[in-house]
Design a protein around this motif. Structure first.
Motif, short mmCIF file in Angstrom:
data_model
loop_
_atom_site.label_atom_id
_atom_site.label_comp_id
_atom_site.label_asym_id
_atom_site.label_seq_id
_atom_site.Cartn_x
_atom_site.Cartn_y
_atom_site.Cartn_z
N LEU A 28 0.02 -2.50 8.75
CA LEU A 28 -0.84 -1.74 7.85
C LEU A 28 -1.22 -2.56 6.62
CD1 LEU A 28 1.03 1.65 8.17
CD2 LEU A 28 -1.25 1.10 9.05
N TYR A 29 -0.25 -3.31 6.09
CA TYR A 29 -0.56 -4.21 4.97
C TYR A 29 -1.63 -5.21 5.38
CZ TYR A 29 3.54 -2.66 2.24
OH TYR A 29 4.44 -1.94 1.51
N ALA A 73 -2.11 7.07 0.88
CA ALA A 73 -0.69 7.39 1.01
C ALA A 73 -0.35 8.62 0.18
CB ALA A 73 0.16 6.20 0.57
N TYR A 132 0.53 4.85 6.65
CA TYR A 132 1.80 4.38 6.08
C TYR A 132 2.65 5.56 5.62
CZ TYR A 132 5.08 2.30 2.80
OH TYR A 132 6.22 1.95 2.15
N ARG A 185 4.95 -1.54 9.11
CA ARG A 185 4.45 -1.63 7.75
C ARG A 185 3.55 -2.86 7.60
NH1 ARG A 185 8.64 -3.10 3.11
NH2 ARG A 185 8.30 -5.16 4.04
N SER A 188 -0.38 1.86 14.28
CA SER A 188 -0.69 0.89 13.22
C SER A 188 -1.35 -0.34 13.82
CB SER A 188 0.58 0.46 12.49
OG SER A 188 1.28 1.58 12.05
#
Lengths: 232, 609, 278
Positions: B41-42, B71, B227, B38, B165
C-alpha cells in the motif's frame, strides 16, 4: 606581449554556437571597438573572455597569463575590468559600496581621487543608492568604478546605450584621458558608431560570430565600411 | 512494434505480477505477508509521489495526508457508526471525497498561474503539519495522539488482504504506466521540462497539474482506506511530515520518473525496515539516510536505472547496439477547410491601441498604436532596447501591458493569460528556439496539436494530421525525415524550424516571430523567408516579425514599423524606411540622431538626477 | 496584557534566533538548508554535553557554534556544492543529512529525552509581571545576534561581498569576488548559528534527537516570507510570532502551532515576495 590575446575562440549558449573561432590581439594601451548588429556575438565575446560562458574552442591570455580556464573572479583579479551591458551595478547599494566592491587596492582614498578627477559629482553622491541615479549617472559610475580599480584591461559592453549625447561625449573624454594617463587597454563593444570611431584606434565588425572586416579608425572610409555591415 | 502489441505486452507483465502476488502467501512466511501488505500500500502512494515529482516536476512532501484521509475516513466511520457494508462504502466515499477536497484547495494554492516550484513544494510541506495538528486536536473524535483502534472491519483473512493490496498496487501501477507512456501522459514531461512553452501552445498547465494532483490524491486515499481496513488502527503519524518525506526518499532511491523504481524502492526499504528495525533500528535509518544523500548527489536518477544500465552496458559490449527503431508516427495534411483556426471577428487581425508598458518607473513602451490586416507581413525593427520583444510579449500575454487595449481577430485579449490568447488565435515563436529538448520531433508536434486533438489517455497515436502550413515548413526544411530525432540533437536552425512548425500547428491567425533567423545559415534564412511570404500570401496569416537583418526585412516585408526608445518613429513601406535618413541615424548612432562624431569632453556639464 | 506582550516579544526573539542562520544561507545560496533542524539538534546536544561536564552553561553557546560550524563546513563541501544547480535536490539532500545527524545522535546518546541546565533560572519582575528570566535574556541574545550580523554584513569587507553575492552573483564574480568562498563561509556561519539556536532553546524544552525538526518548518516559512533581509525577518517574527501567541492563548495551542505555517503560506500566495521590499 599582448595585453589581451584571443585565439580561435568559440563560445555560445546551450546548443547554439554564437562566436566562431575568433582571434584578436590587443597591444598595451590599444583601444579596439567591436561593432555589429545584435545577435552577432559581441557580448558573447566579452562574456567568454571573462569566463562567464564556456569556451568551446580556443585560448585566452591576459598580459601573457593563461586565462582560458579561469573562473570570472580570477580573470578579474588579473587586472580585468568588465562592464556588463545590463545589471552592472548593485542597485540597492550606495555609490560608495559599489566603488568599494570593485576597488581591491588598500588605498581607497587614492582611488576616490581618481574618481573625482573624471566624475566629480560622484563624490557628493557617495551615500546615494545607485539605483536612484539617472541612467547617465549610472553609466558614469560604471566607468568610474572600472577605471578606479586600476584595471589594465577594460571590457566594456555598450556603455553608450540609451545615453544623451552630452553624456556620451563626456565618457569619450574620460576614456581617452584614462588611456593617456594609465595606458589602459580597452575592448569596447559598441553600437554607437560615432563614439566608437572617436575613441578607438581600431574597429572590427562581428557578423554571425566571425570578424567580417577590420580597420584602423584613422582610415577615412571607416564610417562607410562599418555602416555597410550595420544597416540598410 | 504496433500499438496493440505494446499494450498487450504491458498487460502480460501486469498479469505476471498478479500471479506473483497470488503466489506470495504460499511462499512467504506469515510475518513477511503481514509486513508486505503494508509495504504494497505504501508503494502505491510512492507511485503517486513519482507521478507528481518524477514526471510533473512537483516535489511533494504531503502525499501522506491523502493516505491518512482514506485511513481516517475508515477509522472514523467504523468507530463512530459501526461497521456495515453501506458504511464501508460511505467511508470510502468520504475518504476519497475528503482527499479530493483537500487536494483541490492545495492545488488552488500551489499551482496558480505564476507560482514557483519552490512555493508548491512549501505548500505540500505545510499540509502534513497542519493535518497532524488537526488530528491531535480532535480529542476523542480522532483519538488525538493515539489515534483510533479497535474498530470493526472487513472480515478478510491475512492472505486476502495481501491479495487485495497487491492487486491494487499492480492495478494502479499498470494504469499509471499506460498513462505516462500515452500521448496524454507525455504532457506531464512537457510541462516539467518547459511550462512556458506549454502555455504558449495553448495548454492550461495549472489545470493539468491540479487534475493530476487530484488523481494522485484519490489513489493515495484508496490505499489509506485499505490500510485502515487491514491494520484496524489509524494514527496521526500516517498524515505526518516524516511519512511524507519517507515516500520521497523511497521514490528518490528507486529512481524518480521510472514508476517501477519508486514501487520497488518502497517495497524493499519498508520491508527491510520492518525486518531490521527490531535489531538495528538506528543503524538502519542511518544507512537509509546516507544512501539517500549519496543517491541525490551522485545518482540523481535513482538506483533502478543504475541496476538496469549495468547489464545493458555489458550486453552492449557483446553485440553492437541496434539502430533506434523508426518512428511509428506518420504525418498527414489536414483538410485546409477545417484548419481555419478561430473564427475571425470584426476588423483587422491585430489592433494595438495606445499600449503602454512600464517596469516600475521605467517606461519601455509608450503610445503604441497600429493595426495589421490578415495577409500582411509586418516587420518590427529598431535598435537594442527599443521595446520590440516587450511589445510581442504584450500581444501574447494579456497580463503584461500596463495600459491600452489589444484586439486579436476583433476580440479584446483583456488580461487573459497566454493560453487564452492562443485560443484567440495568437501564435508566438520565441527568440531562442524554445522546444521540448528531451522529446522527439514528432512528440513536440503532437503536443502542439493537443489544443485541437484531445490526446488519448492510454494509446499512442500513429498518425499526426497537421495543418498545411506546418507540413510545408517540415517538408521544406527536411524535418519530416527526422521525426524520431530527440529535439536536443537537432541543429540550431532545425530547432528554430521545429518551433515554427509547432506554432503553426496551433492554426494561429496572428503569428508573432521574434528574430526567426537569428543564428541561421544563409540557406536556412532564405527558406524561412520564402515560408513566411507563403504563410502571409496564401494562408492569409497576419505575421508580425522582429528582425535585425534589414536585408531580410526588405526581401519579405510589405510594411515596416520602426520602434525607438519605446515609441513608433516610423510606420511605412519598406522603401520609405530604407530611404529614411532618420532610420539610418537610429541605427548608426543608437538613436542620437544628428550628433556629430567630433566628440569633445565637456566635464563641466552635470546631468540632472 | 503585559504577560502577553512579553510572550510575543520573547517568542519573536526565539524565532529570530532560530531563523537567522537559515536566512543567511537562503539569501546567499538560494537553497533551503533542511539540515538546519539537524544542526540545531547538534547544538542542543553540545549544550547538554557542556552542562553535564559541569562547565558554565553559558559556554554551551560557543561550543554549539563550534560543532555546528565544523559540521556545516563538511556539508557545504561534499553535499551542497555539487548540488548548486539543483536547488530542489539540495533541499532533499540536506533533509537526508538531518536524518543522518539525528540517527548518529541517537546511537551516541540514546533516544531518551534529557534536560540541559539553564544558564539562568527563576523569574524577573517586569512591569509588575513576574516573567521567566531566561526568556527575557533570549530577547537580549537575539538582539545581540541581529546587531552582530548586521554589523558583519554592513561594516566589513566580507559582509559587503556577501551582500553583493546575494544581490547579483555574476556581477560580484566579474568584480573579482570569489563567490565560492563567500558561499562556503556563509554556510559555515549559518550552520554555526543553527547550533547556537539549538543551544539557546534547550533550557526551554528538552533535548532529544528530533528536537530540531519542529522548529525547522516555522523557521523555513519565516525565511520565505522575509526574502533575504534581516530586517524583514525581524518584522516577520514579530507579526507571525505574535499571531501564534495570540491564537495559542485565545483559541487553542494546537492552532497556535499552525499559525506561522498557514499564515506564511497565505501571505506568499497573495504576495509572492512576502515582507521583502519591492
Amino acid at each position: 606581449m599582448s595585453a589581451l590575446s584571443v585565439e580561435n575562440l568559440s563560445s555560445g549558449y546551450a546548443g547554439a554556437v554564437v562566436l566562431r573561432e575568433v582571434s584578436l590581439a590587443l597591444a598595451p594601451g590599444e583601444i579596439l571597438a567591436v561593432l555589429g548588429k545584435n545577435g552577432m556575438g559581441k557580448s558573447t565575446l566579452l562574456k567568454a573572455v571573462m569566463g562567464f560562458l564556456p569556451k568551446m574552442t580556443g585560448t585566452v591570455a591576459i598580459s601573457g597569463s593563461e586565462a582560458t580556464r579561469l573562473s570570472p573572479h580570477r580573470v578579474a583579479r588579473l587586472g580585468v575590468g568588465y562592464v556588463a551591458q545590463e545589471k552592472a551595478l548593485f542597485q540597492d547599494m550606495s555609490v560608495e559600496e559599489n566603488l568599494r566592491l570593485a576597488i581591491r587596492r588598500p588605498d581607497f582614498e587614492a582611488a576616490l581621487a581618481e574618481v573625482e578627477a573624471s566624475f566629480p559629482f560622484l563624490l557628493q553622491r557617495l551615500k546615494q543608492r545607485a539605483g536612484t541615479l539617472s541612467g547617465g549617472e549610472q553609466k558614469m559610475l560604471l566607468m568610474a568604478r572600472s577605471l578606479a580599480t586600476g584595471a589594465k584591461l577594460l571590457l566594456v559592453d555598450e556603455i553608450t546605450e540609451g545615453l544623451q549625447p552630452s553624456v556620451i561625449d563626456r565618457l569619450a573624454g574620460v576614456i581617452r584621458s584614462a588611456r593617456e594617463r594609465h595606458g589602459t587597454t580597452m575592448l569596447l563593444v559598441e553600437q554607437h558608431l560615432p563614439f566608437a570611431l572617436a575613441v578607438a584606434d581600431r574597429w572590427a565588425v562581428l557578423d554571425r560570430g566571425e570578424f567580417a572586416e577590420t580597420g584602423a579608425t584613422s582610415e577615412p572610409d571607416s564610417r562607410a565600411r562599418v555602416l555597410k555591415h550595420l544597416s540598410v | 512494434m504496433t500499438e496493440a502489441r505494446r499494450l498487450s505486452l504491458i498487460l502480460a507483465v501486469a498479469l505476471a505480477a498478479l500471479a506473483a502476488i497470488f503466489a506470495g502467501p504460499y511462499v512467504l512466511d506469515t510475518y513477511s505477508v503481514n509486513v508486505l501488505t503494508r509495504s504494497l500500500l505504501y508503494a502505491a502512494v510512492a507511485l503517486t509521489v513519482d507521478l507528481l515529482w518524477g514526471f510533473l516536476g512537483i516535489l511533494t512532501f504531503g502525499q501522506s495526508v491523502f493516505f491518512a484521509c482514506g485511513a481516517y475516513a475508515a477509522g472514523l466511520v467504523f468507530t463512530h457508526m459501526d461497521f456495515s457494508t453501506s458504511n464501508a462504502f460511505l467511508a470510502l466515499g468520504l475518504g476519497v471525497g475528503g482527499a479530493l477536497l483537500v487536494a483541490a484547495i492545495v492545488g488552488w494554492l500551489a499551482f496558480w498561474h505564476g507560482a514557483s516550484a519552490l512555493y508548491a513544494s512549501v505548500i505540500t510541506l505545510v499540509l502534513p503539519i497542519v493535518a497532524t495538528q488537526l488530528l491531535y486536536s480532535g480529542g476523542t473524535f480522532t483519538g488525538s495522539s493515539s489515534g483510533l483502534s479497535g474498530f470493526m472491519s472487513f472480515d478478510l483473512s491475512m492472505e486476502a488482504w495481501f491479495w487485495l493490496s497487491g492487486s491494487f498496487l499492480v492495478g494502479v501501477t499498470t494504469l499509471a504506466y499506460i498513462f505516462v507512456k500515452s500521448d496524454a501522459g507525455r504532457l506531464l514531461v512537457a510541462v516539467r521540462e518547459n511550462e512556458q512553452r506549454c502555455k504558449y501552445l495553448g495548454l492550461d498547465t495549472s489545470r493539468l497539474k491540479i487534475l493530476v494532483y487530484l488523481a494522485c490524491a484519490a489513489i493515495a486515499a484508496v490505499a489509506g482506506y485499505i490500510y485502515a481496513g487491514y491494520a484496524m488502527v489509524v494514527a496521526p503519524e500516517l498524515a505526518g511530515f516524516v511519512f511524507g518525506t519517507e515516500l520521497v526518499i523511497w521514490t528518490a532511491l528507486g529512481g524518480r520518473g521510472t514508476l517501477l523504481g519508486p514501487v520497488f524502492g518502497a517495497l524493499i526499504v519498508d520491508y527491510e525496515s520492518a525486518q531490521l528495525a527490531g535489531d538495528y533500528p538506528f543503524v538502519w535509518q542511518l544507512i537509509i539516510g546516507t544512501l539517500f544523500v549519496l543517491v541525490i548527489v551522485a545518482f540523481p536518477r535513482g538506483l533502478l536505472p543504475v541496476v538496469f544500465d549495468v547489464p545493458r552496458k555489458l550486453l552492449g559490449l557483446l553485440r553492437p547496439r541496434t539502430a533506434a527503431p523508426a518512428t511509428s508516427v506518420t504525418l498527414s495534411t489536414l483538410d485546409p477547410a477545417s484548419t481555419q483556426g478561430v473564427e475571425p471577428g470584426d476588423g483587422p487581425a491585430l489592433a494595438v491601441a495606445d499600449v503602454v508598458k512600464r517596469f516600475g518607473s521605467l517606461t519601455v513602451l509608450e503610445g503604441i498604436d497600429f493595426e495589421a490586416r490578415a495577409g500582411e507581413l509586418v516587420s518590427l525593427v529598431g535598435p537594442n532596447g527599443a521595446g520590440k520583444t516587450t511589445l510581442m510579449r504584450c500581444i501574447a500575454d494579456g497580463a503584461e501591458r500596463s495600459a491600452g487595449t489589444i484586439k486579436v481577430n476583433g476580440y479584446d485579449i483583456g488580461r487573459k493569460p497566454p493560453e487564452a490568447c492562443v485560443a484567440l488565435g495568437v501564435g508566438r515563436k520565441f527568440q531562442m528556439a524554445n522546444v521540448f529538448e528531451t522529446l522527439t520531433v514528432a512528440q513536440c508536434l503532437q503536443i502542439a496539436r493537443v489544443r485541437h486533438a484531445r490526446p488519448s489517455l492510454w494509446r499512442r497515436a500513429s498518425d499526426l494530421p497537421l495543418p498545411e502550413a506546418a507540413m510545408h515548413v517540415l517538408a521544406t526544411t527536411g524535418l519530416d525525415r527526422q521525426l524520431a530525432t530527440p529535439a536536443h540533437l537537432l541543429s540550431h536552425g532545425m530547432k528554430q524550424a521545429l518551433e515554427l512548425s509547432m506554432v503553426l500547428a496551433l492554426e494561429p491567425r496572428v503569428l508573432l516571430l521574434d528574430e526567426p533567423t537569428a543564428g541561421l545559415t544563409k540557406t536556412e534564412r532564405m527558406q524561412i523567408g520564402a515560408i513566411l511570404i507563403d504563410l502571409a500570401k496564401k494562408q492569409g496569416l497576419c505575421v508580425l516579425l522582429v528582425e535585425h537583418d534589414l536585408d531580410f526585412v526588405r526581401e519579405i516585408s510589405s510594411r515596416v514599423i520602426v520602434l525607438h526608445q519605446g515609441r513608433i518613429v516610423l510606420d511605412g513601406s519598406v522603401e520609405e524606411v530604407v530611404a529614411s535618413e532618420l532610420v539610418k541615424q537610429v541605427y548608426a548612432g543608437s538613436g542620437h540622431a544628428g550628433i556629430d562624431h567630433e566628440t569633445a569632453p565637456t566635464p563641466s556639464q552635470e546631468m540632472p538626477a | 496584557m503585559i504577560g502577553q506582550m512579553l510572550d510575543i516579544v520573547t517568542t519573536a526573539a526565539i524565532l529570530y534566533a532560530v531563523a537567522t542562520g537559515l536566512l543567511l544561507v537562503f539569501g546567499v545560496m538560494k537553497i533551503i538548508n533542511f539540515a538546519h533542524g539537524g544542526l540545531m539538534t547538534l547544538g542542543g546536544y553540545a549544550a547538554l554535553v557542556t552542562t553535564q561536564a559541569g562547565l558554565n552553561p553559558w559556554l554551551a553557546i560557543p561550543a554549539a557554534a563550534l560543532f555546528g560550524g565544523v559540521v556545516g563546513m563538511g556539508i557545504e563541501r561534499f553535499v551542497v556544492r555539487p548540488l548548486y544547480n539543483r536547488p530542489l535536490d539540495a533541499i532533499l539532500a540536506t533533509w537526508g543529512l538531518s536524518i543522518i545527524i539525528g540517527q548518529l545522535i541517537t546511537i551516541a546518546f540514546g533516544r531518551g529525552v534529557q534536560f540541559a541546565a539553564s544558564p539562568l533560572n527563576g523569574t524577573l519582575d517586569l512591569f509588575g509581571e513576574s516573567y521567566s528570566a531566561y526568556r527575557l535574556a533570549l530577547v537580549g541574545i537575539a538582539a545581540v545576534l541581529g546587531i552582530a550580523l548586521t554589523a558583519l554584513l554592513q561594516g566589513t569587507r566580507l559582509g559587503l561581498e556577501t551582500r553583493a553575492v546575494i544581490m547579483n552573483e555574476d556581477l560580484a564574480r566579474g568584480l573579482g569576488i570569489n563567490s565560492g568562498l563567500v558561499r562556503f563561509l556563509t554556510f559555515t556561519l549559518g550552520s554555526a548559528l543553527a547550533g547556537v539556536a539549538g543551544a539557546l532553546i534547550t533550557p526551554l524544552s528538552s533535548v532529544d534527537p528530533g528536537m530540531g525538526v519542529p522548529w525547522l518548518v516555522n523557521a523555513f516559512m519565516l525565511v520565505l516570507v522575509s526574502g533575504a533581509s534581516l530586517l524583514s525577518l525581524l518584522f516577520a517574527c514579530l507579526v507571525l510570532g505574535g499571531a501564534q501567541v495570540l491564537v495559542a492563548t485565545h483559541f487553542s495551542p494546537v492552532l497556535g502551532g499552525l499559525t506561522i505555517a498557514v499564515l506564511a503560506a497565505v501571505i506568499l500566495r497573495i504576495r509572492p515576495k512576502g515582507f521583502a521590499r519591492d
